[in-house]
Scaffold this motif. Structure first.
Motif, PDB file in Angstrom:
ATOM      1  N   THR A   1       0.810  -1.214   0.000  1.00  0.00           N
ATOM      2  CA  THR A   1       0.000   0.000   0.000  1.00  0.00           C
ATOM      3  C   THR A   1       0.846   1.269   0.000  1.00  0.00           C
ATOM      4  O   THR A   1       0.416   2.304  -0.503  1.00  0.00           O
ATOM      5  CB  THR A   1      -0.943   0.004   1.207  1.00  0.00           C
ATOM      6  N   SER A   2       2.043   1.196   0.577  1.00  0.00           N
ATOM      7  CA  SER A   2       2.962   2.336   0.586  1.00  0.00           C
ATOM      8  C   SER A   2       4.323   1.838   1.042  1.00  0.00           C
ATOM      9  O   SER A   2       4.433   0.762   1.659  1.00  0.00           O
ATOM     10  CB  SER A   2       2.473   3.445   1.531  1.00  0.00           C
TER      11      SER A   2
ATOM     12  N   SER B   1      -0.717  -0.354  -4.638  1.00  0.00           N
ATOM     13  CA  SER B   1      -1.186   1.019  -4.720  1.00  0.00           C
ATOM     14  C   SER B   1      -0.564   1.687  -5.933  1.00  0.00           C
ATOM     15  O   SER B   1       0.624   1.497  -6.230  1.00  0.00           O
ATOM     16  CB  SER B   1      -0.791   1.780  -3.453  1.00  0.00           C
ATOM     17  N   GLN B   2      -1.351   2.483  -6.650  1.00  0.00           N
ATOM     18  CA  GLN B   2      -0.835   3.149  -7.841  1.00  0.00           C
ATOM     19  C   GLN B   2       0.225   4.194  -7.505  1.00  0.00           C
ATOM     20  O   GLN B   2       0.952   4.647  -8.394  1.00  0.00           O
ATOM     21  CB  GLN B   2      -1.986   3.791  -8.617  1.00  0.00           C
ATOM     22  N   THR B   3       0.325   4.574  -6.242  1.00  0.00           N
ATOM     23  CA  THR B   3       1.340   5.550  -5.822  1.00  0.00           C
ATOM     24  C   THR B   3       2.582   4.882  -5.244  1.00  0.00           C
ATOM     25  O   THR B   3       3.519   5.574  -4.845  1.00  0.00           O
ATOM     26  CB  THR B   3       0.751   6.511  -4.776  1.00  0.00           C
TER      27      THR B   3
ATOM     28  N   GLY C   1      -7.726   2.854  -7.055  1.00  0.00           N
ATOM     29  CA  GLY C   1      -6.370   3.329  -6.818  1.00  0.00           C
ATOM     30  C   GLY C   1      -5.314   2.249  -6.742  1.00  0.00           C
ATOM     31  O   GLY C   1      -4.170   2.511  -6.361  1.00  0.00           O
ATOM     32  N   PHE C   2      -5.669   1.032  -7.132  1.00  0.00           N
ATOM     33  CA  PHE C   2      -4.713  -0.070  -7.121  1.00  0.00           C
ATOM     34  C   PHE C   2      -4.464  -0.565  -8.545  1.00  0.00           C
ATOM     35  O   PHE C   2      -5.137  -0.145  -9.482  1.00  0.00           O
ATOM     36  CB  PHE C   2      -5.218  -1.208  -6.220  1.00  0.00           C
TER      37      PHE C   2
END
Length: 244
Positions: free
Chosen positions: A60-61, A173-175, A140-141
């Motif tokens: 996730t991060s 996560s896309q970030t 967002g994934f």
């Protein structure tokens, strides 16, 4: 006579220290995977008598993945070899300064410098085919398409096995990939690197650059991105070498 006895004692002490091996191995998986991707390597390390733990990253991060790794490191009872595949190279670069960590092993892995824009660095090398197969969702994934996973992520695996792994891939996560590390543990710890020369997920030339930059003991394998599955013997042996 006393000097000779002292010299012998110091020699014995030094010899014992030099021959002592690290018992704990912590394995960290990358994106589009989970902790089970290490199973073949785990079996070999356990057969060699090692205490092995595979981290389950939430993907996730960077902060969340680093915390998951730190929780596992806190459970180790002494010196540890920390191993990262792919994205997890970022995670072990961030967490590998832990005093328990005595060596780092990177498997077709990222290895950013502290604060480095890794995306900009990677853009200097040929774009890997797998990146075109990234499927993003409205929540967002993202994950790899089945075609990209089988052909580009695990291209040297039996397609039936690759499809099983695809079914269990970790959604990211896309970030995730935009995160930047605050430190580079490879600057202060002994490092080892396994380059996958047939990699279609990360440029092999980028892998070679990273290994050279960190001054790592390097091996090259005619492998896809998933060398810990298709070349489990060689990856296990590299980890065991780091544990000496």
């Amino acid at each position: 006579m006393k000097k000779l006895l002292l010299a012998g004692a110091f020699a014995a002490l030094f010899s014992g220290a030099a021959s002592a091996e690290i018992n704990n191995i912590v394995l960290v998986h990358g994106a589009y995977a989970d902790g089970s991707c290490w199973n073949d390597v785990i079996a070999r390390l356990q057969k060699a008598g090692k205490h092995v733990t595979s981290v389950q990253n939430p993907l996730t991060s960077l902060a969340d993945d680093a915390e998951a790794t730190r929780r596992v490191l806190a459970l180790q009872d002494g010196p540890t070899v920390l191993v990262g595949h792919s994205w997890a190279g970022t995670v072990i670069s961030e967490t590998g300064t832990d005093p328990k960590v005595k060596a780092l092993v990177y498997v077709a892995a990222r290895a950013p410098d502290a604060g480095e824009d890794y995306g900009a660095l990677a853009a200097k090398f040929p774009a890997p085919p797998a990146s075109a197969g990234l499927v993003k969702s409205p929540d967002g994934f993202a994950q790899l398409s089945e075609e990209a996973f089988v052909r580009d992520f695990g291209g040297d695996l039996d397609p039936a096995k690759a499809r099983v792994l695809y079914a269990g891939q970790g959604r990211i996560s896309q970030t995730l990939f935009s995160a930047r590390t605050t430190q580079a543990a490879w600057k202060v710890k002994p490092t080892y690197y396994a380059v996958s020369t047939n990699d279609r997920t990360t440029s092999p030339d980028l892998e070679r650059f990273l290994a050279k930059r960190m001054g790592a003991k390097t091996i090259e394998l005619a492998s896809s991105h998933l060398s810990m599955i298709s070349h489990a013997d060689e990856i296990a042996n590299l980890i065991l070498e780091a544990a000496k």
